[in-house]
Design an enzyme around this catalytic site. Structure first.
Site, PDB file in Angstrom:
ATOM      1  N   CYS A   8       0.868  -1.180   0.000  1.00  0.00           N
ATOM      2  CA  CYS A   8       0.000   0.000   0.000  1.00  0.00           C
ATOM      3  C   CYS A   8       0.903   1.228   0.000  1.00  0.00           C
ATOM      4  O   CYS A   8       2.126   1.106  -0.041  1.00  0.00           O
ATOM      5  CB  CYS A   8      -0.978   0.001   1.173  1.00  0.00           C
ATOM      6  SG  CYS A   8      -0.228   0.187   2.783  1.00  0.00           S
ATOM      7  N   CYS A  80      -4.425  -0.703  -2.187  1.00  0.00           N
ATOM      8  CA  CYS A  80      -4.940   0.601  -2.594  1.00  0.00           C
ATOM      9  C   CYS A  80      -4.602   0.820  -4.061  1.00  0.00           C
ATOM     10  O   CYS A  80      -3.673   0.204  -4.591  1.00  0.00           O
ATOM     11  CB  CYS A  80      -4.385   1.728  -1.730  1.00  0.00           C
ATOM     12  SG  CYS A  80      -2.601   1.978  -1.878  1.00  0.00           S
ATOM     13  N   CYS A  87       3.010  -3.396  -8.839  1.00  0.00           N
ATOM     14  CA  CYS A  87       3.064  -4.811  -9.196  1.00  0.00           C
ATOM     15  C   CYS A  87       4.078  -5.069 -10.300  1.00  0.00           C
ATOM     16  O   CYS A  87       4.608  -6.177 -10.426  1.00  0.00           O
ATOM     17  CB  CYS A  87       1.688  -5.300  -9.657  1.00  0.00           C
ATOM     18  SG  CYS A  87       0.548  -5.583  -8.291  1.00  0.00           S
TER      19      CYS A  87
END
Length: 254
Positions: A8, A80, A87
């Site tokens: 996050c 979030c 990623c």
């Protein structure tokens, strides 16, 4: 050992709660980490919320995603929208997931952290239930939904969801269709790995295969419970059958 990473923005609330909850629920079989794009330190309310649930919070620290960029993780879960782009740093991961959770930090008091932790525990529990057992089945979502796309096959699956075991004659009587048609659909379901058969004398019983992946069973159960009237007439027909054959402990696979 499987490695899971939670991401996050600040690695101060959501991902810290998720890291501790996953470690608590998964036990020693999973290594769990968390990180953020702009680490802000762990919010003290994280420790309070975890303590209320009896979850160990030792070892939590706020890390930068760059500190872990050269490591391999089997699963990377972003919590979030701002973290979802990160990623790309873990492109070799087996699974890249996004769970969108509202940041509890701007809200006053401990309740937002309690609520976030409860929601994370529910999501993590489901994740572990569906992914905790290795399966040799080659069935994927495309194959599953292709199998379920035919209305007659779907009803057969829902009848077996309720009854566990059925014979061809049970299905012929309850569905009101010919035996050759029922047999064709059963053969397809068996060839796809969804059903298996057991013989007792002249009787052959069909049921879900023993190695059916947990997530597939979960889909069947969800469809059945979410559409409680889908096989009402078929259930009534089954209830009217006289001397219906049921399996016993001597059954063997065929």
């Amino acid at each position: 050992m499987k490695r899971i990473l939670f991401l996050c923005t600040g690695n101060s609330a959501r991902s810290q709660l998720a890291e501790a909850a996953m470690r608590h629920l998964a036990g020693n079989g999973v290594e769990v980490c968390s990180a953020g794009m702009r680490p802000e330190g762990v919010d003290p309310r994280v420790y309070e919320a975890l303590a209320e649930q009896g979850i160990d919070s030792s070892g939590l620290e706020s890390l930068s995603v760059q500190d872990l960029a050269d490591q391999h993780f089997d699963t990377v879960i972003t919590l979030c929208d701002k973290a979802s782009d990160e990623c790309a740093l873990f492109a070799d991961s087996d699974a890249l997931l996004h769970w969108d959770f509202k940041d509890p930090k701007p809200l006053p008091g401990l309740k937002p952290f309690r609520d976030t932790l409860d929601a994370l525990i529910a999501r993590i529990s489901l994740f572990l239930m569906l992914n905790g057992t290795e399966s040799t089945s080659a069935m994927g979502p495309v194959e599953l939904f292709k199998v379920m796309s035919d209305p007659l096959r779907l009803k057969i699956l829902m009848i077996i969801e309720d009854e566990q075991w059925v014979t061809v004659s049970d299905l012929v009587e309850s569905l009101g269709v010919s035996q050759p048609k029922v047999s064709r659909h059963l053969a397809l379901l068996r060839d796809s790995g969804v059903l298996e058969t057991r013989r007792e004398g002249q009787w052959i019983f069909y049921r879900y295969t023993e190695n059916l992946p947990v997530w597939v069973r979960h889909v069947f159960t969800t469809v059945r419970n979410g559409n409680p009237g889908i096989i009402n007439q078929e259930k009534l027909q089954l209830s009217q059958l006289q001397q219906r054959k049921v399996p016993d402990n001597r059954s063997v696979k065929v």
